[in-house]
Design an enzyme around this catalytic site. Structure first.
Site, PDB file in Angstrom:
ATOM      1  N   ASP A  36       4.305 -21.001 -13.882  1.00  0.00           N
ATOM      2  CA  ASP A  36       5.186 -21.562 -14.912  1.00  0.00           C
ATOM      3  C   ASP A  36       5.171 -20.691 -16.157  1.00  0.00           C
ATOM      4  O   ASP A  36       6.189 -20.487 -16.804  1.00  0.00           O
ATOM      5  CB  ASP A  36       4.731 -22.974 -15.299  1.00  0.00           C
ATOM      6  N   ALA A  37       3.997 -20.172 -16.482  1.00  0.00           N
ATOM      7  CA  ALA A  37       3.880 -19.375 -17.710  1.00  0.00           C
ATOM      8  C   ALA A  37       4.700 -18.092 -17.586  1.00  0.00           C
ATOM      9  O   ALA A  37       5.378 -17.676 -18.521  1.00  0.00           O
ATOM     10  CB  ALA A  37       2.420 -19.045 -17.979  1.00  0.00           C
ATOM     11  N   GLU A  38       4.649 -17.492 -16.403  1.00  0.00           N
ATOM     12  CA  GLU A  38       5.433 -16.264 -16.200  1.00  0.00           C
ATOM     13  C   GLU A  38       6.932 -16.568 -16.285  1.00  0.00           C
ATOM     14  O   GLU A  38       7.696 -15.823 -16.886  1.00  0.00           O
ATOM     15  CB  GLU A  38       5.096 -15.638 -14.836  1.00  0.00           C
ATOM     16  N   TYR A  39       7.301 -17.711 -15.688  1.00  0.00           N
ATOM     17  CA  TYR A  39       8.711 -18.108 -15.743  1.00  0.00           C
ATOM     18  C   TYR A  39       9.129 -18.322 -17.201  1.00  0.00           C
ATOM     19  O   TYR A  39      10.159 -17.825 -17.646  1.00  0.00           O
ATOM     20  CB  TYR A  39       8.900 -19.393 -14.936  1.00  0.00           C
ATOM     21  N   LEU A  86      36.920 -44.860  -1.380  1.00  0.00           N
ATOM     22  CA  LEU A  86      36.777 -45.035   0.064  1.00  0.00           C
ATOM     23  C   LEU A  86      36.924 -46.501   0.422  1.00  0.00           C
ATOM     24  O   LEU A  86      36.484 -47.381  -0.323  1.00  0.00           O
ATOM     25  CB  LEU A  86      35.373 -44.600   0.506  1.00  0.00           C
ATOM     26  N   GLU A 119      27.443 -38.860   7.402  1.00  0.00           N
ATOM     27  CA  GLU A 119      26.378 -38.423   6.482  1.00  0.00           C
ATOM     28  C   GLU A 119      26.003 -39.582   5.559  1.00  0.00           C
ATOM     29  O   GLU A 119      26.557 -40.670   5.663  1.00  0.00           O
ATOM     30  CB  GLU A 119      26.851 -37.215   5.677  1.00  0.00           C
ATOM     31  N   LYS A 121      25.624 -41.999   2.301  1.00  0.00           N
ATOM     32  CA  LYS A 121      26.408 -42.377   1.131  1.00  0.00           C
ATOM     33  C   LYS A 121      25.454 -42.482  -0.046  1.00  0.00           C
ATOM     34  O   LYS A 121      24.670 -43.413  -0.146  1.00  0.00           O
ATOM     35  CB  LYS A 121      27.136 -43.701   1.369  1.00  0.00           C
ATOM     36  N   ASP A 123      23.949 -43.035  -3.611  1.00  0.00           N
ATOM     37  CA  ASP A 123      24.264 -44.042  -4.622  1.00  0.00           C
ATOM     38  C   ASP A 123      24.033 -43.465  -6.010  1.00  0.00           C
ATOM     39  O   ASP A 123      22.967 -43.622  -6.602  1.00  0.00           O
ATOM     40  CB  ASP A 123      23.374 -45.274  -4.383  1.00  0.00           C
ATOM     41  N   ARG A 142      34.260 -39.023 -12.677  1.00  0.00           N
ATOM     42  CA  ARG A 142      35.431 -39.480 -11.939  1.00  0.00           C
ATOM     43  C   ARG A 142      36.458 -40.137 -12.861  1.00  0.00           C
ATOM     44  O   ARG A 142      37.655 -39.953 -12.701  1.00  0.00           O
ATOM     45  CB  ARG A 142      34.980 -40.460 -10.854  1.00  0.00           C
ATOM     46  N   GLU A 179      27.872 -36.126  -5.749  1.00  0.00           N
ATOM     47  CA  GLU A 179      27.291 -37.296  -6.391  1.00  0.00           C
ATOM     48  C   GLU A 179      26.052 -36.856  -7.167  1.00  0.00           C
ATOM     49  O   GLU A 179      25.217 -36.132  -6.631  1.00  0.00           O
ATOM     50  CB  GLU A 179      26.889 -38.250  -5.253  1.00  0.00           C
ATOM     51  N   TYR A 231      29.608 -32.761  -1.172  1.00  0.00           N
ATOM     52  CA  TYR A 231      30.190 -33.004   0.140  1.00  0.00           C
ATOM     53  C   TYR A 231      31.699 -32.827   0.179  1.00  0.00           C
ATOM     54  O   TYR A 231      32.282 -32.874   1.248  1.00  0.00           O
ATOM     55  CB  TYR A 231      29.852 -34.428   0.596  1.00  0.00           C
ATOM     56  N   LYS A 320      28.747 -49.431   4.944  1.00  0.00           N
ATOM     57  CA  LYS A 320      27.685 -49.792   4.005  1.00  0.00           C
ATOM     58  C   LYS A 320      26.547 -50.582   4.644  1.00  0.00           C
ATOM     59  O   LYS A 320      26.743 -51.320   5.614  1.00  0.00           O
ATOM     60  CB  LYS A 320      28.281 -50.645   2.889  1.00  0.00           C
ATOM     61  N   CYS A 414      11.357 -67.410 -33.334  1.00  0.00           N
ATOM     62  CA  CYS A 414      10.524 -66.800 -32.297  1.00  0.00           C
ATOM     63  C   CYS A 414       9.757 -67.897 -31.563  1.00  0.00           C
ATOM     64  O   CYS A 414       9.113 -68.731 -32.213  1.00  0.00           O
ATOM     65  CB  CYS A 414       9.572 -65.793 -32.936  1.00  0.00           C
ATOM     66  N   CYS A 417       5.835 -67.404 -32.693  1.00  0.00           N
ATOM     67  CA  CYS A 417       5.316 -67.577 -34.054  1.00  0.00           C
ATOM     68  C   CYS A 417       6.240 -68.379 -34.950  1.00  0.00           C
ATOM     69  O   CYS A 417       5.878 -68.721 -36.067  1.00  0.00           O
ATOM     70  CB  CYS A 417       5.015 -66.220 -34.686  1.00  0.00           C
ATOM     71  N   CYS A 432      12.029 -60.671 -33.138  1.00  0.00           N
ATOM     72  CA  CYS A 432      11.269 -61.581 -33.987  1.00  0.00           C
ATOM     73  C   CYS A 432      10.948 -60.840 -35.284  1.00  0.00           C
ATOM     74  O   CYS A 432      10.501 -59.699 -35.261  1.00  0.00           O
ATOM     75  CB  CYS A 432       9.982 -61.973 -33.258  1.00  0.00           C
ATOM     76  N   CYS A 437       3.265 -62.160 -35.840  1.00  0.00           N
ATOM     77  CA  CYS A 437       3.555 -62.773 -34.545  1.00  0.00           C
ATOM     78  C   CYS A 437       2.479 -62.361 -33.541  1.00  0.00           C
ATOM     79  O   CYS A 437       2.251 -61.162 -33.318  1.00  0.00           O
ATOM     80  CB  CYS A 437       4.926 -62.333 -34.053  1.00  0.00           C
TER      81      CYS A 437
HETATM   82  S1  IVH Z   1      33.510 -38.673   0.439  1.00  0.00           S
HETATM   83  C1  IVH Z   1      37.872 -40.209  -1.269  1.00  0.00           C
HETATM   84  N1  IVH Z   1      30.959 -38.649   0.938  1.00  0.00           N
HETATM   85  O1  IVH Z   1      31.192 -42.995  -2.673  1.00  0.00           O
HETATM   86  C2  IVH Z   1      36.481 -40.034  -1.728  1.00  0.00           C
HETATM   87  N2  IVH Z   1      31.738 -39.943  -0.881  1.00  0.00           N
HETATM   88  O2  IVH Z   1      32.675 -45.445  -2.477  1.00  0.00           O
HETATM   89  C3  IVH Z   1      35.773 -39.191  -0.754  1.00  0.00           C
HETATM   90  N3  IVH Z   1      29.954 -41.074  -2.127  1.00  0.00           N
HETATM   91  O3  IVH Z   1      33.844 -41.983  -4.710  1.00  0.00           O
HETATM   92  C4  IVH Z   1      34.365 -39.324  -0.913  1.00  0.00           C
HETATM   93  N4  IVH Z   1      28.277 -40.303  -0.931  1.00  0.00           N
HETATM   94  O4  IVH Z   1      31.497 -41.034  -5.207  1.00  0.00           O
HETATM   95  C5  IVH Z   1      31.938 -39.122   0.152  1.00  0.00           C
HETATM   96  N5  IVH Z   1      28.725 -38.496   1.474  1.00  0.00           N
HETATM   97  C6  IVH Z   1      29.685 -38.963   0.696  1.00  0.00           C
HETATM   98  C7  IVH Z   1      29.420 -39.824  -0.392  1.00  0.00           C
HETATM   99  C8  IVH Z   1      30.483 -40.296  -1.163  1.00  0.00           C
HETATM  100  C9  IVH Z   1      28.625 -41.059  -1.971  1.00  0.00           C
HETATM  101  C10 IVH Z   1      30.647 -41.823  -3.191  1.00  0.00           C
HETATM  102  C11 IVH Z   1      31.794 -41.092  -3.828  1.00  0.00           C
HETATM  103  C12 IVH Z   1      32.983 -41.964  -3.615  1.00  0.00           C
HETATM  104  C13 IVH Z   1      32.354 -43.295  -3.398  1.00  0.00           C
HETATM  105  C14 IVH Z   1      33.269 -44.196  -2.640  1.00  0.00           C
END
Ligand code: IVH
Length: 673
Positions: A36-39, A86, A119, A121, A123, A142, A179, A231, A320, A414, A417, A432, A437
């Site tokens: 880390d120090a070098e970085y 989606l 793939e 999803k 969050d 977005r 995301e 993605y 989901k 409160c 108190c 409060c 208190c």
């Molecule tokens: S494809 C038309 N792939 O989920 C939008 N979305 O509920 C195409 N999200 O707005 C999105 N993982 O923000 C895609 N592997 C994934 C995702 C993903 C999370 C989010 C994305 C989208 C929202 C829709």
């Protein structure tokens, strides 16, 4: 460009490439190549060169990752191609219905097995990154799908996101979509820090990611370990995309983007279902939160033929997982008083199992939240747990009301108190106002005694409550006056335990300074800031006397924190309490280097390259001998230590008459002692 500018520019480019290489090794491969120090020293050298030659600095330099000047507000940013949403499938039937619909729409025989790409999803919150000729030029949230907010500076602080695409043939322009997420561990850590600072915890990692990204001050974003998964694609020009989404993601990976590594090309609907079930079983072991899987027709051409329905592509779906939620009854609402006097309403609910954890309480945050959701005592509510935080009430099942539910209001007095409760203008939190208190006192002592603060072993919550309730402690400093006789008669104590806890209290009489600073419970001052303040100010006296500019000069201290430190020390009660406390405990100054403090009170500015000594080495020598290093020359600068190819700082020093020394002169100063 003059010869020396060219050499500097070349050095800057070399540094940029080298730092990028190390960033990749560290963030992507998890295999750092240097310490880390070098970085840090590479990074600082680049920063210095850029400061001295701003005209040569690249806007895509990795130094931009530490954040820059705070904004007044975010600019609007229109997406090249709208960001859609989606459609959802919430169970197996809905998934199969999607697959069948697609067969009908694309006029495929029922036997045909579509090639899907499935793939995770993620969050988090969606982001649109624009790269022009391979360089990140814009990042936008977005928003409403058409126009989002320009968060470019903030995105640049996320080290896993490439500022430059790793390809020699980048598109003229491309929008890359993904995301932004905060890993669960980081989310929990952030919430611990938030509560240490007396601030509100984030409800879940997604809110924390959104809150961290939508900061006008990009330095705050830089301090949050955000990452992302990519993605998708929006506008493209001057480039031919691969034929499938899976190939596109492989390309994203090559270009330097983080992409999810749980993904599969699935032939037909049943194979998608297998993937979905597999992911569901590993969901809780992932380091970040997901709320399902996304299934997409793999071929871009098929996506295109499928077209759109409303604002969603017909060839994709979010499949989901059932949420981690449960229904329960609010039996009562109580109010908790925190260290800073904040009143938090808490629902006492009938015990219920939420994904493996028995929940008995749920936070209601504040009065506005209660009003917004119209939460009443006696209501059936949906509660949800995110990460390991206190569950929250997401929704009231109004159809289950019977008419005898009771509304709740945070009391004007409160509950502990009886003092007045005040709500500052523009704040959601009621506090409060009581000076004495006992709820505040209890929380302050708990904070003071905790491991990261004064570390008084054995002094847990129950004991603090007991001692305060028994009237043994009326002020923080009373802890240090407790005697054997005070404690031996208390319930739960015997000879051995009394001696043990008195010893633990005694052992905390010489805390490292930062522990005391943190332990005082100054709003917004967490453990990390306390360390920085201790290092900088060396004594509580210096800290309490520091003016705003001095405080703001400390790395990581912003306006809010500076105000709160000043407020703390300008409060008469705090001053009195601290004075008494300091007559009982002696904080020890940050560890000194053991070297003669010959540069005490002297400020050095370094410029150029020293012949034999690295810059960080020189800085360390100065600091070890009690001196300070500053980035800019002023009349107050004691010496400018100049090496080869020193820049504008040297000129400034000369014009101000500040003594300039070279490495040999510096060595002499050191030896002369
Ligand atoms: S494809 C038309 N792939 O989920 C939008 N979305 O509920 C195409 N999200 O707005 C999105 N993982 O923000 C895609 N592997 C994934 C995702 C993903 C999370 C989010 C994305 C989208 C929202 C829709």
């Amino acid at each position: 460009m003059s010869g020396s500018s060219k050499a500097i520019w070349e050095e800057m480019n070399r540094l940029v490439l080298e730092i990028e290489r190390h960033d990749r090794a560290y963030y992507e491969l998890d295999q750092p190549l240097i310490t880390d120090a070098e970085y840090d020293s590479l990074f600082r050298r680049l920063q210095t060169l850029e400061e001295e030659h701003p005209e040569l600095a690249s806007p895509h330099s990795p130094t931009k990752r530490v954040g820059g000047k705070a904004l007044e507000q975010f600019q609007k940013s229109k997406h090249g191609v709208p960001m859609l949403s989606l459609a959802n499938a919430l169970n197996q039937e809905e998934w199969q219905a999607f697959d069948e619909r697609l067969h009908r729409f694309l006029e495929a025989s029922p036997e045909k097995e579509f090639e899907y790409f499935a793939e995770l999803k993620f969050d988090g919150l969606s982001i649109n990154l624009t790269y022009e000729n391979g360089l990140l030029t814009r990042a936008a949230t977005r928003g409403d799908g058409e126009t989002g907010e320009d968060v470019t500076e903030n995105i640049k602080t996320i080290r896993s996101i490439p500022l430059k695409l790793r390809t020699s043939t980048p598109p003229r322009k491309i929008e890359i979509r993904g995301e932004i997420v905060l890993p669960i561990e980081s989310f929990l850590e952030l919430n611990r820090e938030q509560s240490q600072r007396g601030e509100k915890a984030f409800a879940n990692p997604r809110n924390a990611a959104a809150g961290s990204l939508r900061q006008l001050d990009s330095k705050i974003t830089a301090s949050r370990p955000l990452t992302g998964f990519f993605y998708g694609v929006g506008e493209v020009s001057g480039f031919t995309l691969p034929k499938t989404i899976s190939a596109f993601e492989d390309m994203l990976l090559e270009w330097g983007f983080p992409v999810g590594n749980q993904k599969r090309i699935c032939k037909g609907s049943a194979s998608v279902l297998d993937f979905y079930r597999e992911i569901e079983t590993i969901r809780d072991s992932l380091p970040f939160e997901i709320d399902g899987v996304v299934v997409k027709l793999n071929a871009f051409s098929e996506q295109q033929t499928a077209g759109f329905i409303a604002r969603s592509p017909r060839g994709m779906i979010a499949f989901k997982f059932p949420p981690k939620k449960s229904v329960t009854l609010i039996e009562d609402i109580q109010v908790q008083v925190g260290r800073t006097g904040a009143l938090t309403p808490v629902a006492i609910v009938s015990p219920v199992n939420v994904s493996g954890v028995i929940v008995k309480r749920a936070t209601l945050h504040n009065q506005d939240e209660i009003d917004r959701k119209d939460i009443r005592i006696g209501d059936h509510v949906v509660i949800q747990r995110a990460g390991d935080v206190i569950p929250e009430v997401v929704e009231v099942l109004k159809e289950r009301r019977r008419g005898d539910e009771r509304r709740f209001r945070i009391p004007d007095a409160c509950p502990v108190c009886g003092s007045g409760v005040v709500r500052a203008e523009g704040e959601a939190v009621s506090r409060c106002s009581g000076r004495n208190c006992i709820a505040k006192l209890k929380e302050r002592i708990k904070h003071f005694a905790q491991k990261d603060a004064l570390n008084i072993e054995g002094l847990g919550d129950k004991i603090v409550d007991q001692w305060v309730d028994e009237g043994l402690i009326k002020h923080l400093h009373d802890l240090y006056d407790l005697t054997y006789d005070d404690l031996i008669s208390l319930e739960g104590f015997a000879d051995k335990s009394v001696r043990k806890i008195l010893n633990a209290i005694d052992a905390s009489r010489t805390p490292e300074l930062y522990r005391l600073i943190f332990g005082l419970g100054i709003r917004h001052v967490g453990e990390t800031t306390a360390k920085l303040l201790a290092l900088r100010f060396k004594t509580i006296g210096n800290l309490s006397a520091a003016n705003r500019d001095l405080l703001l000069d400390v790395d990581g201290v912003g306006e809010e924190m500076a105000s709160s430190v000043q407020d703390y020390f300008s409060n008469q009660e705090h001053r009195e309490e601290l004075e008494i406390l300091l007559s009982k405990i002696q904080p020890v100054e940050p560890k000194s280097s053991g070297k003669a403090q010959i540069f005490e009170g002297k400020t050095f500015v370094l410029t150029g390259t020293l012949p034999n000594m690295g810059r960080s080495e020189a800085e360390k020598i100065i600091e070890d001998h009690g001196g300070k290093v500053s980035g800019s020359v002023s009349k107050k600068t004691s010496f400018v230590l100049a090496g080869e190819e020193a820049g504008s700082k040297l000129e400034k020093a000369r014009s101000l008459g500040v003594p300039v020394i070279d490495e040999a002169g510096f060595q002499e100063l050191l030896r002369g002692h």
